[in-house]
Scaffold this motif. Structure first.
Motif, PDB file in Angstrom:
ATOM      1  N   LYS A  40     -36.077 -16.004 -11.014  1.00 57.81           N
ATOM      2  CA  LYS A  40     -35.200 -15.085 -10.273  1.00 57.81           C
ATOM      3  C   LYS A  40     -35.923 -13.772  -9.977  1.00 57.81           C
ATOM      4  O   LYS A  40     -35.909 -13.284  -8.851  1.00 57.81           O
ATOM      5  CB  LYS A  40     -33.923 -14.793 -11.089  1.00 57.81           C
ATOM      6  CG  LYS A  40     -33.154 -16.030 -11.498  1.00 57.81           C
ATOM      7  CD  LYS A  40     -31.913 -15.682 -12.283  1.00 57.81           C
ATOM      8  CE  LYS A  40     -32.173 -14.996 -13.624  1.00 57.81           C
ATOM      9  NZ  LYS A  40     -32.839 -15.839 -14.618  1.00 57.81           N
ATOM     10  N   THR A  41     -36.556 -13.236 -11.011  1.00 60.62           N
ATOM     11  CA  THR A  41     -37.262 -11.972 -10.819  1.00 60.62           C
ATOM     12  C   THR A  41     -38.414 -12.148  -9.829  1.00 60.62           C
ATOM     13  O   THR A  41     -38.648 -11.287  -8.977  1.00 60.62           O
ATOM     14  CB  THR A  41     -37.796 -11.452 -12.167  1.00 60.62           C
ATOM     15  OG1 THR A  41     -36.686 -11.215 -13.030  1.00 60.62           O
ATOM     16  CG2 THR A  41     -38.569 -10.174 -12.002  1.00 60.62           C
ATOM     17  N   THR A  42     -39.083 -13.286  -9.932  1.00 61.44           N
ATOM     18  CA  THR A  42     -40.171 -13.567  -8.995  1.00 61.44           C
ATOM     19  C   THR A  42     -39.651 -13.531  -7.560  1.00 61.44           C
ATOM     20  O   THR A  42     -40.286 -12.961  -6.673  1.00 61.44           O
ATOM     21  CB  THR A  42     -40.784 -14.939  -9.309  1.00 61.44           C
ATOM     22  OG1 THR A  42     -41.165 -14.955 -10.677  1.00 61.44           O
ATOM     23  CG2 THR A  42     -41.984 -15.219  -8.444  1.00 61.44           C
ATOM     24  N   LEU A 162     -31.377  -5.511  -7.189  1.00 64.15           N
ATOM     25  CA  LEU A 162     -30.995  -5.151  -8.549  1.00 64.15           C
ATOM     26  C   LEU A 162     -31.378  -6.288  -9.487  1.00 64.15           C
ATOM     27  O   LEU A 162     -30.920  -7.421  -9.322  1.00 64.15           O
ATOM     28  CB  LEU A 162     -29.481  -4.909  -8.626  1.00 64.15           C
ATOM     29  CG  LEU A 162     -28.890  -3.932  -7.601  1.00 64.15           C
ATOM     30  CD1 LEU A 162     -27.372  -4.013  -7.601  1.00 64.15           C
ATOM     31  CD2 LEU A 162     -29.337  -2.517  -7.897  1.00 64.15           C
ATOM     32  N   ASP A 163     -32.230  -5.998 -10.460  1.00 62.24           N
ATOM     33  CA  ASP A 163     -32.658  -7.039 -11.396  1.00 62.24           C
ATOM     34  C   ASP A 163     -31.990  -6.814 -12.755  1.00 62.24           C
ATOM     35  O   ASP A 163     -32.446  -5.991 -13.539  1.00 62.24           O
ATOM     36  CB  ASP A 163     -34.179  -7.019 -11.538  1.00 62.24           C
ATOM     37  CG  ASP A 163     -34.698  -8.252 -12.274  1.00 62.24           C
ATOM     38  OD1 ASP A 163     -33.868  -9.030 -12.798  1.00 62.24           O
ATOM     39  OD2 ASP A 163     -35.930  -8.435 -12.331  1.00 62.24           O
ATOM     40  N   GLU A 164     -30.928  -7.534 -12.990  1.00 67.23           N
ATOM     41  CA  GLU A 164     -30.142  -7.385 -14.217  1.00 67.23           C
ATOM     42  C   GLU A 164     -29.925  -5.916 -14.570  1.00 67.23           C
ATOM     43  O   GLU A 164     -30.231  -5.474 -15.680  1.00 67.23           O
ATOM     44  CB  GLU A 164     -30.829  -8.107 -15.385  1.00 67.23           C
ATOM     45  CG  GLU A 164     -31.120  -9.556 -15.055  1.00 67.23           C
ATOM     46  CD  GLU A 164     -31.462 -10.381 -16.285  1.00 67.23           C
ATOM     47  OE1 GLU A 164     -31.195  -9.919 -17.412  1.00 67.23           O
ATOM     48  OE2 GLU A 164     -31.967 -11.502 -16.117  1.00 67.23           O
ATOM     49  N   PRO A 165     -29.361  -5.154 -13.631  1.00 62.00           N
ATOM     50  CA  PRO A 165     -29.291  -3.701 -13.859  1.00 62.00           C
ATOM     51  C   PRO A 165     -28.368  -3.322 -15.009  1.00 62.00           C
ATOM     52  O   PRO A 165     -28.535  -2.276 -15.610  1.00 62.00           O
ATOM     53  CB  PRO A 165     -28.750  -3.169 -12.534  1.00 62.00           C
ATOM     54  CG  PRO A 165     -28.004  -4.304 -11.937  1.00 62.00           C
ATOM     55  CD  PRO A 165     -28.722  -5.542 -12.361  1.00 62.00           C
TER      56      PRO A 165
END
Ligand SMILES: Nc1ncnc2c1ncn2[C@@H]1O[C@H](COP(=O)(O)OP(=O)(O)O)[C@@H](O)[C@H]1O
Ligand SMILES: [Mg+2]
Lengths: 255, 268
Positions: A40-42, A162-165
């Motif tokens: 997901k982050t990738t 937004l990455d797991e903010p």
């Protein structure tokens, strides 16, 4: 507005993402869920321009994505999103000052007064005006994330990543953050991508939910195949937590 | 209460810190008096009054030949060399370390060379420095610079690399240019780390200073110690060593305070 065309990402022998294709319209609020480590982050970092796809391409409004981070794509990470050496006000001011002062990186006089004014308005918007003079280390985790949002949104990006903010925040606080985020989303002309490990958040917050998963798994070599978007569901705007529970009972695919 | 949970309070901290020093002094006085009782002309462990007289002579009476208060001219000369050398080393450390850590092409170019440079034992090239820069001030400053800059350059480079990637990405999404990232994000965060690095390298800076002064100089704390060694003048050497130690402590203390004062966010 954003078109992802058959994107692959490999690291050495490890395939992280395969055949990812996606079309996103302006003002969609996309939430992304998936197992930890599935890429997901990738994917988000590709949209950010930080990571380049091995194959395929990404277009923003018909143009190929600028292959480095850019002001049209704001970002908030789970951690390290604010600058520890700047006060709360300076953190928000930074983006405004950088645009006005190419070599000094800070403004003076009337310009500065104007920028401070704008930064303060933004801080008020995320209820941080009383801590303007504090350093981020003096804030709680939630306040730091609100600051990160303010810092990004003051630049008026079109895309917000937004990455797991809210991943590190406690649940009660998270609800407040959801309210704030949805309010801001309503006010500003934004297209949002938000990764979350909280399925309820994924359902309740966005207008569209993407599930990343590996459709094929080789038991002898789990790194052989990568993850892709296995579910792509429209979900409603649910502003209240109680409605999330209902949504949770709906099986994926049934909508 | 368990031993590991007992903590000294205000006075306790002061007293326990002072006791080792007091013990060392008492031991010295005893040892000195034993030796002097055996041989009143012994120069190895002079008693406190002899040391006091020596301090009086070098610090508060003008030298018969030059008219200088040699203790203070020595201190001034040494500090000037030390501060110049370390300050230049810090500047070089920043000017090379920041781009090295931040700009991949710059790092690819310079990092290996700097790693090789830092392997050269500075004292081994001291003769070269004397040949190239003469035996004046420049060679001594250059030795300190050469001795401390490689560590600072590599330290700063490492500190820059340790900054969370997220911060650099974030700055770019705020439309920062490379220069702006260096100026507004990296530099201010690296400054307190530079000061910590300087604190660490002050020890070797003193070493190089004293070595250079011992070999070719006409004044300076190191010069004096090595000069009076010929007359076994322990009554001068001992206060000089104590004074150098005190100065070193003062620098460390001052830099630590400076860090806390100027960078309140640091270490929080
Ligand atoms: N720079 C990299 N080099 C090698 N492997 C990487 C790199 N970045 C990510 N990965 C791998 O890609 C996979 C997906 O990572 P990530 O996108 O962070 O997952 P998620 O965010 O879904 O938890 C992980 O298994 C990780 O080890
Ligand atoms: Mg992740």
């Amino acid at each position: 507005m954003i078109e992802v065309r058959n994107v692959w990402k490999r690291y050495d022998d490890k395939t992280v993402l395969e055949k990812v294709s996606l079309n996103v319209e302006r003002n969609e609020f996309i939430t992304i869920v998936g197992a930890s480590g599935c890429g997901k982050t990738t994917f988000l970092r590709m949209l950010l321009g930080e990571v380049e796809p091995c194959e395929g391409s990404i277009f923003v409004e018909g143009e190929p994505l600028i292959p480095e981070p850019h002001a049209d794509r704001g970002v908030v990470f789970q951690r390290y999103s604010v600058f520890p050496h700047l006060t709360v006000l300076e953190n928000v001011l930074l983006g405004l000052d950088l645009a006005n002062a190419r070599w000094l990186g800070r403004t003076f006089g009337r310009r500065r007064t104007q920028n401070v004014e704008r930064a303060r308005e933004m801080l008020k918007r995320v209820s941080l005006e009383r801590t303007a003079g504090n350093y981020p280390s003096e804030l709680s985790g939630g306040m730091q994330q609100r600051l990160a949002l303010a810092q990004t949104l003051v630049k008026a990006p079109r895309i917000l990543l937004l990455d797991e903010p809210f991943g590190a925040l406690d649940p009660g606080y998270r609800t407040d953050m959801h309210e704030l985020l949805l309010d801001l989303f309503g006010e500003l002309d934004l297209t949002v991508f938000m990764i979350t490990h909280d399925i309820a958040e994924g359902f309740s917050l966005g207008s569209r939910l993407l599930v990343f998963d590996k459709p094929r798994v080789d038991p002898h070599n789990p790194d052989l195949y990568g993850a892709t978007i296995t579910f792509d569901l429209p979900v409603g705007h649910h502003r209240r937590l109680d409605s999330i529970v209902d949504t949770m009972n709906v099986k994926p695919g049934q909508e | 209460m368990r031993l590991i949970n007992r903590r000294p309070g205000g006075l306790g901290i002061l007293a326990s810190a002072a006791i080792p020093f007091a013990l060392a002094l008492i031991l010295y006085v005893i040892a000195s008096s034993i030796r002097l009782a055996e041989n009143p002309d012994d120069k190895l462990l002079p008693d406190l009054s002899t040391i006091g007289a020596a301090i009086e002579r070098v610090a508060f009476e003008p030298d018969r030949r030059t008219g200088d208060y040699i203790f203070w001219t020595d201190t001034g000369a040494s500090l000037q060399r030390l501060v110049t050398g370390v300050f230049l080393a810090a500047l070089v450390g920043l000017a090379v370390g920041v781009p090295n850590g931040l700009v991949p092409w710059f790092g690819a170019f310079w990092s290996p060379a700097i790693r090789a440079l830092s392997m050269i034992p500075p004292l081994a090239v001291l003769p070269i420095l004397f040949i190239v820069f003469g035996v004046g001030e420049l060679a001594k400053v250059m030795l300190i610079l050469l001795g401390t800059a490689p560590f600072l350059m590599r330290d700063i480079e490492q500190r820059v690399r340790e900054l969370p990637r997220e911060q650099l990405i974030k700055a770019q999404t705020l439309d920062a240019t490379s220069w702006q990232v260096a100026l507004r994000v990296v530099l201010p965060q690296v400054l307190p780390r530079l000061i910590d690095g300087v604190r660490l390298s002050l020890g070797s800076a003193w070493l190089f200073l004293i070595a250079a002064e011992a070999i070719a100089s006409t004044d300076g704390l190191g010069y004096r110690i090595f000069l009076v060694r010929r007359y076994l003048a322990m009554d001068v050497i001992l206060p000089y060593v104590a004074w150098i130690t005190f100065l070193a402590f003062l620098f460390d203390f001052g830099l630590r305070r400076l860090n806390r004062r100027c960078f309140p966010w640091y270490g929080a």
